[in-house]
Design an enzyme around this catalytic site. Structure first.
Site, mmCIF file in Angstrom:
data_model
loop_
_atom_site.group_PDB
_atom_site.id
_atom_site.type_symbol
_atom_site.label_atom_id
_atom_site.label_comp_id
_atom_site.label_asym_id
_atom_site.label_seq_id
_atom_site.Cartn_x
_atom_site.Cartn_y
_atom_site.Cartn_z
ATOM 1 N N HIS A 194 0.853 -1.189 0.000
ATOM 2 C CA HIS A 194 0.000 0.000 0.000
ATOM 3 C C HIS A 194 0.888 1.238 0.000
ATOM 4 O O HIS A 194 2.104 1.142 0.125
ATOM 5 C CB HIS A 194 -0.949 0.014 1.209
ATOM 6 C CG HIS A 194 -0.240 0.096 2.532
ATOM 7 N ND1 HIS A 194 0.082 -1.026 3.263
ATOM 8 C CD2 HIS A 194 0.212 1.151 3.242
ATOM 9 C CE1 HIS A 194 0.694 -0.655 4.379
ATOM 10 N NE2 HIS A 194 0.795 0.662 4.387
ATOM 11 N N ALA A 195 0.251 2.387 -0.137
ATOM 12 C CA ALA A 195 0.929 3.680 -0.026
ATOM 13 C C ALA A 195 0.117 4.546 0.916
ATOM 14 O O ALA A 195 -1.031 4.239 1.232
ATOM 15 C CB ALA A 195 1.041 4.355 -1.395
#
Length: 141
Positions: free
Chosen positions: A52-53
């Protein structure tokens, strides 16, 4: 932010025959104030974490025990970092896709974060991340 803004940071190490001591001061050793601390442990062999970011979150990641790798992706380039010393950590700026893998047996990953947990700060779809990252300058939404 470009991948070059992410970097390994050496922390103070006070050596003593009775055992070493390392500390982290937010705003001093790392470029943000610490508002949350969490850690990953007992990660099964062959598993990965992350994927994820974050739109706005800054993080500092330390291998407290054992080792693991972090692969960062800014939408244009990727870079792999190997963490295996408790007096080094990786600063991860916002808008970096991250995957943690290659955990050793007994590996413990501690993360210092600039904000409390906020579900809306996550980008969990890689295609959405790429669209945002390549639309520079990106606005944290």
């Amino acid at each position: 932010m470009p991948l070059n803004d992410c970097r390994l940071i050496e922390l103070p190490k006070i050596s003593d025959p009775r055992g070493n001591l390392t500390f982290v001061e937010g705003g001093n050793h790392i470029p943000f104030d610490i508002k949350r601390v969490y850690y990953l442990y007992d990660v099964p062999g062959g598993s990965d974490r992350g994927a994820h970011a974050h739109k706005n979150l800054h993080q500092f990641v330390v291998a407290m025990s054992g080792s693991f790798d972090i692969v960062l992706d800014d939408g244009d380039r990727q870079r792999r970092f190997h963490l295996n010393r408790s007096y080094y950590g990786l600063y991860i700026c916002p808008m970096m896709w991250r995957t943690l893998d290659n955990f050793s047996s007994g590996g413990v990953c501690m993360v210092l974060a600039s904000e409390p947990y906020t579900p809306d700060d996550y980008i969990r779809d890689h295609d959405e991340f790429l669209a945002r990252a390549r639309h520079k300058p990106f606005a944290a939404a």
